[in-house]
Design an enzyme around this catalytic site. Sequence first.
Site, PDB file in Angstrom:
ATOM      1  N   HIS A  54       0.631  -1.074  -0.305  1.00  0.00           N
ATOM      2  CA  HIS A  54      -0.436   0.351  -0.195  1.00  0.00           C
ATOM      3  C   HIS A  54       0.659   0.876  -0.005  1.00  0.00           C
ATOM      4  O   HIS A  54       1.608   1.791   0.705  1.00  0.00           O
ATOM      5  CB  HIS A  54      -0.751   0.144   0.867  1.00  0.00           C
ATOM      6  N   PHE A  55       0.763   2.212  -1.018  1.00  0.00           N
ATOM      7  CA  PHE A  55       2.020   2.587  -1.216  1.00  0.00           C
ATOM      8  C   PHE A  55       1.203   4.400  -1.254  1.00  0.00           C
ATOM      9  O   PHE A  55       2.175   5.472  -1.755  1.00  0.00           O
ATOM     10  CB  PHE A  55       3.084   2.749  -2.585  1.00  0.00           C
ATOM     11  N   ARG A  56      -0.138   4.354  -0.851  1.00  0.00           N
ATOM     12  CA  ARG A  56      -0.314   5.583  -0.297  1.00  0.00           C
ATOM     13  C   ARG A  56      -0.694   6.777  -1.605  1.00  0.00           C
ATOM     14  O   ARG A  56      -1.395   7.444  -1.269  1.00  0.00           O
ATOM     15  CB  ARG A  56       0.182   6.196   0.958  1.00  0.00           C
ATOM     16  N   ASN A  63      -6.385   1.272  -2.162  1.00  0.00           N
ATOM     17  CA  ASN A  63      -7.667   1.532  -1.152  1.00  0.00           C
ATOM     18  C   ASN A  63      -6.352   2.981  -1.166  1.00  0.00           C
ATOM     19  O   ASN A  63      -5.939   3.670   0.201  1.00  0.00           O
ATOM     20  CB  ASN A  63      -7.376   1.333  -0.043  1.00  0.00           C
ATOM     21  N   HIS A  73      -8.694  -9.962   0.537  1.00  0.00           N
ATOM     22  CA  HIS A  73      -9.102  -9.575   1.828  1.00  0.00           C
ATOM     23  C   HIS A  73      -9.433 -10.063   3.078  1.00  0.00           C
ATOM     24  O   HIS A  73     -10.815 -10.372   2.411  1.00  0.00           O
ATOM     25  CB  HIS A  73      -8.291  -8.561   2.357  1.00  0.00           C
ATOM     26  N   HIS A 107      -2.177 -12.533   2.530  1.00  0.00           N
ATOM     27  CA  HIS A 107      -1.646 -12.123   3.836  1.00  0.00           C
ATOM     28  C   HIS A 107      -2.181 -13.553   4.474  1.00  0.00           C
ATOM     29  O   HIS A 107      -3.339 -13.100   5.524  1.00  0.00           O
ATOM     30  CB  HIS A 107      -1.707 -11.155   3.970  1.00  0.00           C
ATOM     31  N   ASP A 127       2.248  -7.124   2.128  1.00  0.00           N
ATOM     32  CA  ASP A 127       1.959  -5.969   2.548  1.00  0.00           C
ATOM     33  C   ASP A 127       2.013  -4.510   3.355  1.00  0.00           C
ATOM     34  O   ASP A 127       0.776  -3.876   4.624  1.00  0.00           O
ATOM     35  CB  ASP A 127       0.057  -6.824   3.962  1.00  0.00           C
ATOM     36  N   HIS A 150       1.770   4.041   8.420  1.00  0.00           N
ATOM     37  CA  HIS A 150       1.287   4.905   9.289  1.00  0.00           C
ATOM     38  C   HIS A 150       2.176   5.668   9.976  1.00  0.00           C
ATOM     39  O   HIS A 150       3.056   4.696  10.071  1.00  0.00           O
ATOM     40  CB  HIS A 150      -0.002   4.284   9.235  1.00  0.00           C
TER      41      HIS A 150
HETATM   42  O1  DOR Z   1      -3.940  -3.414   8.195  1.00  0.00           O
HETATM   43  C1  DOR Z   1      -3.802  -3.740   7.179  1.00  0.00           C
HETATM   44  N1  DOR Z   1      -3.444  -1.593   5.939  1.00  0.00           N
HETATM   45  N2  DOR Z   1      -4.713  -4.133   6.460  1.00  0.00           N
HETATM   46  C2  DOR Z   1      -5.483  -3.739   5.383  1.00  0.00           C
HETATM   47  O2  DOR Z   1      -5.554  -4.759   4.301  1.00  0.00           O
HETATM   48  C3  DOR Z   1      -4.869  -2.741   4.738  1.00  0.00           C
HETATM   49  C4  DOR Z   1      -3.436  -1.864   5.393  1.00  0.00           C
HETATM   50  C5  DOR Z   1      -3.416   0.084   5.168  1.00  0.00           C
HETATM   51  O3  DOR Z   1      -4.116   0.399   3.994  1.00  0.00           O
HETATM   52  O4  DOR Z   1      -3.882  -0.071   5.977  1.00  0.00           O
END
Ligand code: DOR
Length: 440
Positions: free
Chosen positions: A65-67, A97, A179, A233, A304, A308
């Site tokens: 997830h590279f935001r 996402n 997921h 995962h 994964d 944050h």
């Molecule tokens: O821990 C997680 N964080 N699992 C996910 O499926 C989404 C991810 C996120 O985008 O922060």
Amino acid sequence: MLTTSSLLIRGARVLLPNGEFLVGDVQICDGKIVRVAPSIAESGDREIDAKGLTLLPGVIDPQVHFREPGLEHKEDLFTASCACAKGGVTSFLEMPNTRPLTTTQAALDDKLSRAGEKCLVNYGFFIGATAENLPDLLTANPTPGIKVFMGSMHGQLLVDGETTLEAIFAKGDRLIAVHAEDQARINQRRQEFAGISDVAVHSQIQDNQAALLATQLALKLSNKYHRRLHILHLSTGDEAEFLRQEKPSWVTAEVTPQHLLLNTSAYEKIGSLAQMNPPLREPRDNEILWQALLDGVIDFIATDHAPHTLAEKAQDYPNTPSGMPGVETSLPLMLTQAVEGRCTVAEVANWMSAAVAKAYKIPNKGSISPGFDADLVLVDLDNYRPVVREEMVTKCGWSPFEGWSLTGWPVVTVVGGKVVFENGKLDTNVRGEALTFDAE
Ligand code: DOR
């Protein structure tokens, strides 16, 4: 005028496709491996003395997830791809996402164009399923597949109704990556455990049963439509034992290093930095997942990577976000396990590169063989170094593995024949390419 560029890696311990090692030279021309031999007489435009180092295919990380776009305060495609290059990750598959969600061709094209401008390594992007975008799922291109959040998500990307899920499985033939957590069970347990702010309760709320129920449903639908399914995962021994009995040949599964190496005891040590979805489990689960990986029930490894900020992680549960970074540490974590006898280096390379290329039908990657793309990593299996927060390149600036002493750190990373990382320094001028995916 045609320009050619060549690179020679000399004297490395080269992992061959049959799992054996050859001490020798690898010749690379215009981004492709052209020769692997004990000694190559010709010289290269650039030569790397790799004596004492081990040459592996570059890691392909199939879940990150590279935001970017929208959440760049946590990470962006430039910082994330720098972290990849440092960690020996030469290609990644990124999740939808972001903001906006990657649920249309336009959003996919936007990510591809951003990545083309700023990614140091190769890239691919999943298309996210919603209850409404079936036409987009059928035509999106290029993409490794359709990402379905069966649980653990809110808003449009949550697809938790069986009828909606079934409609996605019923139409088309593209890979579906799930997921697998059961949202109804999570909702019910959230109420049962309401008011508890100890983050360790996260593993109780989103428990093993929630994961198993969703994995069973995904498999049922995959069987009904003979649909290519990938289970992201895998986190529980229960799912691994279920798949050991029931997994058909067209289904694959992955595990993260953290689900193999961390468990609920991590909450005491690192608190909410250990919070992720699906959550960390018990030591028993670690053991069963390892065995399933060794036995081929689990096909490959993904990080994964879900960064944050420390400020976000410093809130009280349940306001703390789930997720942890991973691309800088995954290869040394797994190679340390190999050096310590839990598996072989060849198995690690298979789980982190060849098996991923095979499952996602990414041509010409995952093997050090003539004709393959020169995406490579030279690692040092003789020295140990700790994971240090201050050295992290990911924008979030921390790792759940701080203080762990690891071997197998990348010394040189090569993407498309270009040296992108060498002895601690990144070449931020290097750019990766968009990955392609052969049809199912
Ligand atoms: O821990 C997680 N964080 N699992 C996910 O499926 C989404 C991810 C996120 O985008 O922060």
